[in-house]
Design a protein around this motif. Structure first.
Motif, mmCIF file in Angstrom:
data_model
loop_
_atom_site.group_PDB
_atom_site.id
_atom_site.type_symbol
_atom_site.label_atom_id
_atom_site.label_comp_id
_atom_site.label_asym_id
_atom_site.label_seq_id
_atom_site.Cartn_x
_atom_site.Cartn_y
_atom_site.Cartn_z
ATOM 1 N N LEU A 103 0.835 -1.206 0.000
ATOM 2 C CA LEU A 103 0.000 0.000 0.000
ATOM 3 C C LEU A 103 0.868 1.254 0.000
ATOM 4 N N GLN A 104 1.909 1.255 0.806
ATOM 5 C CA GLN A 104 2.788 2.427 0.828
ATOM 6 C C GLN A 104 3.447 2.652 -0.526
ATOM 7 N N LYS A 105 3.862 1.581 -1.130
ATOM 8 C CA LYS A 105 4.507 1.699 -2.447
ATOM 9 C C LYS A 105 3.541 2.262 -3.463
ATOM 10 N N ASN A 106 2.320 1.794 -3.452
ATOM 11 C CA ASN A 106 1.318 2.294 -4.406
ATOM 12 C C ASN A 106 0.973 3.750 -4.112
ATOM 13 N N VAL A 107 0.887 4.090 -2.822
ATOM 14 C CA VAL A 107 0.546 5.485 -2.459
ATOM 15 C C VAL A 107 1.652 6.431 -2.901
ATOM 16 N N ARG A 108 2.920 6.070 -2.646
ATOM 17 C CA ARG A 108 4.015 6.948 -3.061
ATOM 18 C C ARG A 108 4.042 7.115 -4.569
ATOM 19 N N ARG A 109 3.760 6.032 -5.290
ATOM 20 C CA ARG A 109 3.768 6.161 -6.739
ATOM 21 C C ARG A 109 2.648 7.085 -7.196
ATOM 22 N N THR A 110 1.517 6.990 -6.564
ATOM 23 C CA THR A 110 0.389 7.874 -6.939
ATOM 24 C C THR A 110 0.714 9.322 -6.590
ATOM 25 N N GLN A 111 1.324 9.547 -5.433
ATOM 26 C CA GLN A 111 1.657 10.926 -5.033
ATOM 27 C C GLN A 111 2.675 11.528 -5.989
ATOM 28 N N LYS A 112 3.541 10.701 -6.528
ATOM 29 C CA LYS A 112 4.566 11.231 -7.409
ATOM 30 C C LYS A 112 4.088 11.352 -8.854
ATOM 31 N N THR A 113 3.360 10.320 -9.323
ATOM 32 C CA THR A 113 3.008 10.295 -10.751
ATOM 33 C C THR A 113 1.543 10.538 -10.996
ATOM 34 N N ALA A 115 -0.663 8.435 -10.783
ATOM 35 C CA ALA A 115 -1.222 7.225 -11.405
ATOM 36 C C ALA A 115 -2.110 6.494 -10.390
ATOM 37 N N PRO A 116 -3.307 6.188 -10.731
ATOM 38 C CA PRO A 116 -4.186 5.474 -9.802
ATOM 39 C C PRO A 116 -3.712 4.016 -9.603
ATOM 40 N N PHE A 117 -4.210 3.378 -8.585
ATOM 41 C CA PHE A 117 -3.860 1.966 -8.349
ATOM 42 C C PHE A 117 -5.059 1.263 -7.721
ATOM 43 N N ARG A 118 -4.974 -0.057 -7.803
ATOM 44 C CA ARG A 118 -6.005 -0.934 -7.205
ATOM 45 C C ARG A 118 -5.310 -2.131 -6.553
ATOM 46 N N MET A 119 -5.863 -2.536 -5.450
ATOM 47 C CA MET A 119 -5.329 -3.712 -4.784
ATOM 48 C C MET A 119 -6.408 -4.337 -3.893
ATOM 49 N N MET A 120 -6.187 -5.588 -3.579
ATOM 50 C CA MET A 120 -7.137 -6.349 -2.755
ATOM 51 C C MET A 120 -6.407 -6.783 -1.496
ATOM 52 N N ILE A 121 -7.055 -6.588 -0.353
ATOM 53 C CA ILE A 121 -6.470 -6.993 0.914
ATOM 54 C C ILE A 121 -7.531 -7.656 1.762
ATOM 55 N N THR A 122 -7.057 -8.527 2.672
ATOM 56 C CA THR A 122 -7.921 -9.157 3.679
ATOM 57 C C THR A 122 -7.219 -9.013 5.011
ATOM 58 N N PRO A 123 -7.723 -8.201 5.954
ATOM 59 C CA PRO A 123 -7.056 -7.989 7.241
ATOM 60 C C PRO A 123 -6.835 -9.313 7.963
ATOM 61 N N ARG A 124 -5.850 -9.269 8.814
ATOM 62 C CA ARG A 124 -5.534 -10.451 9.593
ATOM 63 C C ARG A 124 -6.678 -10.775 10.562
ATOM 64 N N GLY A 125 -6.969 -12.097 10.627
ATOM 65 C CA GLY A 125 -8.013 -12.549 11.541
ATOM 66 C C GLY A 125 -9.395 -12.119 11.145
ATOM 67 N N LEU A 132 -9.097 -1.665 -2.527
ATOM 68 C CA LEU A 132 -8.529 -0.325 -2.374
ATOM 69 C C LEU A 132 -8.285 0.273 -3.750
ATOM 70 N N ARG A 133 -8.855 1.456 -3.969
ATOM 71 C CA ARG A 133 -8.667 2.201 -5.212
ATOM 72 C C ARG A 133 -8.107 3.596 -4.850
ATOM 73 N N GLY A 134 -6.864 3.821 -5.249
ATOM 74 C CA GLY A 134 -6.233 5.096 -4.869
ATOM 75 C C GLY A 134 -5.957 6.022 -6.049
ATOM 76 N N HIS A 135 -6.034 7.342 -5.800
ATOM 77 C CA HIS A 135 -5.699 8.355 -6.825
ATOM 78 C C HIS A 135 -5.233 9.616 -6.085
#
Length: 776
Positions: A103-113, A115-125, A132-135
């Motif tokens: 998530l941090q990697k995708n956020v930094r890339r979006t802040q710099k470029t 570029a939007p991103f998408r990812m799927m996560i399942t919290p522990r337990g 997650l859709r970021g822009h």
């Protein structure tokens, strides 16, 4: 202090202005307050909508600080939202370190470029699935290059997708397994479209129609089932699809060069098409035919049994009964067609008096119904009112039916009673026989004896009642013999009759002078019979008969010598007498008167009679002289007939001679054969009334000739024919015999037999007589 009007006016104007200003300020303040209130209401509404929305915002500033609602913290599995993004992975709950790094990697890339991103996560337990859709955030939202991440909760959609994926995977596996099953199925299977076109077939179908592969079958629409009554397989499939019901039928088809019976089923599958399969039931059909033939043969065999046999099915209905069973219980053909129940059959039998008479028939019938549920064979003896004794066997079948056998033992019981009577009669008969009898078993033990046996060997009854063995018996018998070692002969005869199954005889002399003759005879039941006869008187008579027989033999030798000597002495004057008489008959000594001719014929007849007696006596003694020469039978028989032509014509007798086309010859004594055939012909002439008919027929045979002389006279019965052939007649007192005047047939028989031939005379009263002469 007094104010001027101007001042007051100015004060008033000022106060008015202030009032107006105050009113304006109040109005503006009130308006601003309303706007603020509306804004707060809208913010609350928006906040509420954000809180209830499936997507929550996460604002990540450029320094890593985050802003989000407490609801999003619950989605992440946290009690509260942390300050920095990296803190989402701290503790035992929340995101994993790998998820936070991504998530941090995708956020930094979006802040710099940007570029939007998408990812799927399942919290522990947690089982929650987050998208997650970021822009890059709007500067008005957060200046300075912040990233706005929208978090969507699609746990329900993910579960549904997972379920659908599992179902799809399972369906795909099931389809693959189904296809494999279809391919591995030994029976031809196929799938058609709604229009009846073949779409899919298995390997068994391809092999059955002899195609290269399934593609060829589909391309050329090769049908396995031949049209029946003009109706093809595709038409039947379309009919099944239209009716929305399966269609099953039995057809025959050629598979691998053989005609096979198939059970074909077409199954509609809705709008997808029509499935079908064909099961080879040729073996089942053959088995059914074999079973039917076996059942027919079995029932035909049961019909030929003397015992009654009936079969009841699981519904307790009579499905088969052979003829003896129907006769035993009085069941008619119409009743058999109705298939009566077990109770109904008992009622019918009771009406015909074919069941035992009992006091409570319903209870008795109920007890017999338990045969169907019994675990063992039931056996009963029924005594019917008419005296018939039946033995009933009830065997329950595994399918719930019952096999019933009825054996008529009336005759057996009668035979048993008769056997008992016969045994008593045999004992009485044995005791009344003149000869002594004993029966020994194969083990050599005495089984039966009569009183004569006990008396002949001077044995005690108590000893015989112990049924001693032959060895013990011989020990007692040895005391009564003149020579004790002769007892072994008796033992040998008994062993030969019981063990070797052969007959033997012997003779012993007793010390009191008696002579006993014994014989051993094997009996059909494996026992041996020893018969003993007292031949003391017969032995004495035999010695006397031997002496008399020696005298008779000597007398027969004297008779033979007498015949040999006197035959020549008699024949010489007889020949002279015949010769002189024949010369006188021809007129050589002068013409004779009628009385003289009568005397002359009497002399010739007497000479003929004496010659017949001599020939018969010599033939009986085996001394008849024969002069054999070649004889042509046709003129020979004609000459015999011509010599009697005058007598035949005088009585109006029709005589016919039939001979073959070829010349027939034999070797024999012409004079004596002429005499024999002449006697037979004379008997035929004398037996015929005037106008009768005689047939003389000559037949050539492979090993000789046959001369047949037949007439249509009155004929003779068996007794008359036997006496005529023997030449003897019983006297009036019935005790002695006297000679016949006519020796024709006996002499003819002796002459023919002396030539190695055979004379057979057949006669029947009212039908005539036929004499058959066979000469080799």
């Amino acid at each position: 202090m007094e104010f001027s009007p101007t001042t007051l006016a100015l004060i008033g104007v000022v106060l008015g202005g202030w009032t107006l200003a105050a009113l304006a300020a109040i109005y503006l303040a009130s308006r601003a307050t309303g706007q603020a209130r509306d804004m707060r209401t809208g913010l609350k509404r928006m906040q509420r909508m954000l809180d209830e929305s499936p997507a929550l915002p996460l604002l990540v500033r450029s320094d890593g600080r985050i802003e989000a609602s407490a609801r999003l913290a619950g989605w992440f599995g946290l009690d509260r939202m942390p300050t920095y993004l990296s803190e989402l992975a701290e503790g035992e709950s929340g995101l994993t370190h790998q998820q936070v790094e991504t998530l941090q990697k995708n956020v930094r890339r979006t802040q710099k470029t940007a570029a939007p991103f998408r990812m799927m996560i399942t919290p522990r337990g947690s089982s929650r699935s987050l998208s997650l859709r970021g822009h890059l955030a709007d500067p008005q939202v957060s200046p300075g290059g912040a990233a706005l991440v929208w978090v969507f909760d699609f746990s329900d959609s993910e579960s549904e997708l997972a379920r659908l994926r599992a179902e799809a995977k399972r369906a795909q596996g099931d389809f693959a397994a189904l296809v494999g099953l279809l391919e591995a199925a030994p029976m031809p299977m196929w799938f058609r479209t709604e229009q009846g076109k073949i779409r899919l077939v298995n390997s068994a179908y391809v092999a059955a129609v002899g195609a290269r592969d399934a593609e060829e079958v589909v391309a050329e629409q090769i049908e396995l089932i031949e049209p029946v009554n003009g109706l093809g397989a595709a038409q039947v499939a379309r009919e099944a699809g239209q009716q929305r019901q399966p269609i099953e039928r039995m057809v025959t088809s050629t598979i691998n060069g053989q005609r096979r019976a198939l059970r074909v089923s077409d199954l509609p599958l809705g709008e997808e098409g029509i499935a079908g399969y064909a099961i080879d039931v040729e073996d089942m059909e053959e088995l059914a035919r074999s079973f039917k033939a076996f059942r027919t043969a079995q029932r035909n065999m049961l019909d030929k049994l003397s015992a009654g046999v009936a079969q009841f099915d699981s519904n307790r209905q009579l499905i088969f009964a052979n003829r003896p069973f129907q006769r035993s219980f009085g069941i008619s053909f119409e009743q058999m067609r109705e298939r009566p129940s077990f109770n109904r059959w008992l009622d019918i039998a009771r009406d015909q008096n074919r069941v035992p008479q009992v006091r409570d028939f319903p209870a008795w019938r109920t007890e017999r119904e338990e045969w169907f549920t019994s675990n063992e064979t039931n056996e009963e003896s029924w005594t019917l009112p008419n005296g018939t004794h039946l033995r009933i066997f009830a065997q329950p079948d595994p399918d719930g039916g019952l096999l019933l056998l009825a054996e008529d033992r009336t005759e057996q019981l009668k035979l048993s009673a008769s056997q008992d009577t016969l045994l008593r009669t045999r004992t009485a008969t044995f005791d009344s026989l003149f000869e002594s009898i004993a029966v020994f078993r194969p083990d050599g033990r005495l089984q039966l004896w009569n009183r004569r046996f006990m008396a002949d060997w001077d044995l005690e009854e108590e000893f015989l009642d112990q049924h001693p063995r032959i060895d013990d018996l011989l020990t007692h018998i040895q005391k009564s013999l003149r020579e004790g070692e002769e007892a072994g002969q008796i033992g040998d005869v008994v062993r030969a009759a019981t063990l070797d199954r052969s007959q033997g005889v012997g003779r012993v002399s007793l010390s009191d002078g008696r002579i006993l003759e014994f014989a051993g005879v094997p009996l059909p039941d494996g026992n041996g019979l020893l018969t003993v006869l007292d031949i003391t008187d017969a032995q004495k008579a035999e010695e006397a008969l031997r002496a008399r027989n020696a005298a008779l033999v000597e007398a027969d030798a004297m008779k033979t010598r007498f015949l040999a000597n006197m035959s020549y002495e008699f024949r010489t004057p007889l020949t002279s007498m015949r010769g002189f008489a024949e010369l006188l008959e021809t007129g050589l000594g002068g013409e004779l008167t009628e009385d003289g001719m009568a005397y002359l014929r009497a002399i010739l007849d007497s000479v003929e009679q004496v010659e017949n007696v001599l020939d018969l006596s010599q033939s009986e003694a085996g001394m008849l002289p024969l002069v054999k020469e070649s004889i042509v039978l046709e003129p020979f028989l004609q000459a015999i007939i011509d010599s009697r032509r005058e007598k035949i014509d005088a009585r109006g007798i029709r005589l016919e001679l039939r001979t073959g086309e070829e010349e027939t010859r034999i070797r024999g004594d012409e004079r004596r054969l002429a005499r024999a055939i002449g006697h037979i012909l004379d008997n035929a002439i004398n037996a015929l009334p005037d106008g009768g008919r005689i047939l003389v027929k000559l037949l050539a045979r492979g090993d000789g000739v046959r001369i047949v002389i037949s007439d249509d006279g009155m004929g003779m019965d068996a007794l008359q024919l036997a006496r005529a052939l023997d030449g003897l007649m019983v006297s009036a007192d019935g005790k002695t015999v006297e000679r016949r005047v006519n020796y024709g047939l006996p002499l003819a028989k002796r002459i023919v037999e002396a030539h190695g031939g055979r004379l057979e005379v057949m006669s029947e009263e009212g039908q005539g007589t036929a004499a058959l002469i066979d000469i080799a």
